[in-house]
Write a protein that holds these residues in place. Structure first.
Motif, PDB file in Angstrom:
ATOM      1  N   VAL A  39     -14.349 -13.139 -57.470  1.00 55.82           N
ATOM      2  CA  VAL A  39     -15.306 -12.119 -57.031  1.00 55.82           C
ATOM      3  C   VAL A  39     -15.621 -12.324 -55.546  1.00 55.82           C
ATOM      4  O   VAL A  39     -15.669 -11.362 -54.769  1.00 55.82           O
ATOM      5  CB  VAL A  39     -16.595 -12.166 -57.883  1.00 55.82           C
ATOM      6  CG1 VAL A  39     -17.662 -11.239 -57.317  1.00 55.82           C
ATOM      7  CG2 VAL A  39     -16.288 -11.799 -59.333  1.00 55.82           C
ATOM      8  N   ASP A  42     -12.719 -11.188 -53.211  1.00 57.89           N
ATOM      9  CA  ASP A  42     -12.437  -9.752 -53.198  1.00 57.89           C
ATOM     10  C   ASP A  42     -13.167  -9.090 -52.029  1.00 57.89           C
ATOM     11  O   ASP A  42     -14.288  -8.605 -52.161  1.00 57.89           O
ATOM     12  CB  ASP A  42     -12.854  -9.135 -54.533  1.00 57.89           C
ATOM     13  CG  ASP A  42     -12.505  -7.661 -54.641  1.00 57.89           C
ATOM     14  OD1 ASP A  42     -11.740  -7.159 -53.787  1.00 57.89           O
ATOM     15  OD2 ASP A  42     -12.999  -7.015 -55.578  1.00 57.89           O
ATOM     16  N   GLY A  47     -12.551  -5.005 -57.279  1.00 62.25           N
ATOM     17  CA  GLY A  47     -12.409  -5.546 -58.635  1.00 62.25           C
ATOM     18  C   GLY A  47     -11.027  -6.115 -58.884  1.00 62.25           C
ATOM     19  O   GLY A  47     -10.721  -6.572 -59.977  1.00 62.25           O
ATOM     20  N   THR A  48     -10.205  -6.060 -57.835  1.00 58.25           N
ATOM     21  CA  THR A  48      -8.855  -6.629 -57.912  1.00 58.25           C
ATOM     22  C   THR A  48      -8.616  -7.486 -56.677  1.00 58.25           C
ATOM     23  O   THR A  48      -9.346  -7.396 -55.692  1.00 58.25           O
ATOM     24  CB  THR A  48      -7.774  -5.533 -57.982  1.00 58.25           C
ATOM     25  OG1 THR A  48      -7.848  -4.730 -56.800  1.00 58.25           O
ATOM     26  CG2 THR A  48      -7.946  -4.657 -59.216  1.00 58.25           C
ATOM     27  N   SER A  94      -6.036  -7.868 -61.314  1.00 55.97           N
ATOM     28  CA  SER A  94      -7.453  -7.956 -61.665  1.00 55.97           C
ATOM     29  C   SER A  94      -7.876  -9.417 -61.711  1.00 55.97           C
ATOM     30  O   SER A  94      -7.059 -10.305 -61.911  1.00 55.97           O
ATOM     31  CB  SER A  94      -7.717  -7.285 -63.013  1.00 55.97           C
ATOM     32  OG  SER A  94      -7.187  -8.069 -64.067  1.00 55.97           O
TER      33      SER A  94
END
Length: 138
Positions: A39, A42, A47-48, A94
């Motif tokens: 997280v 990123d 979200g990926t 992801s």
């Protein structure tokens, strides 16, 4: 005597079960930590993760770099792992896919080498196909 043996066997089985539960809890905690690190890596909040975000994380996030080093993953390995996980060639994976598959790769040692070999072969196959296409166009 039989009662003593039965009690000892029961205690040993309980100890084995407890060790398995402890190992599973440790494994889940490691996955949660890695997910939270993803997280943070990123940069665009999509979200990926992209390969660039992962490689940047290796050089700029000490927790991520330490976690990857503990799993024997270096910068060169990251590209291969990413290409393995990015099966649809979208350029992203992801968080969940990255965490689950990376832990799967690391928990199946004999299988890990085959996965890396498959990744290298797929990369060679793609590059060879590109070269053949270029030669056919000329």
């Amino acid at each position: 005597l039989t009662v003593i043996v039965d009690v000892a066997n029961s205690a040993r089985e309980q100890d084995v079960r407890q060790k398995l539960l402890d190992k599973e809890a440790e494994f889940q905690a490691a996955k949660n930590k890695l997910f939270n690190l993803c997280v943070l890596l990123d940069e665009d909040g999509s979200g990926t993760l992209t390969l660039d975000e992962l490689q940047s994380g290796l050089s700029s996030n000490i927790d991520f770099a330490t976690t990857m080093a503990a799993m024997d993953v270096n910068d060169g390995d990251m590209e291969i792992i990413f290409r393995l996980l990015d099966e649809d060639h979208s350029g992203t994976v992801s968080y969940k896919e990255f965490v689950e598959q990376l832990h799967k790769l690391k928990s199946q040692d004999s299988h890990t080498m085959l996965i890396f070999i498959k990744g290298y072969l797929n990369e060679v196959r793609l590059r060879l196909a590109q070269q053949v296409k270029i030669m056919q166009e000329d």
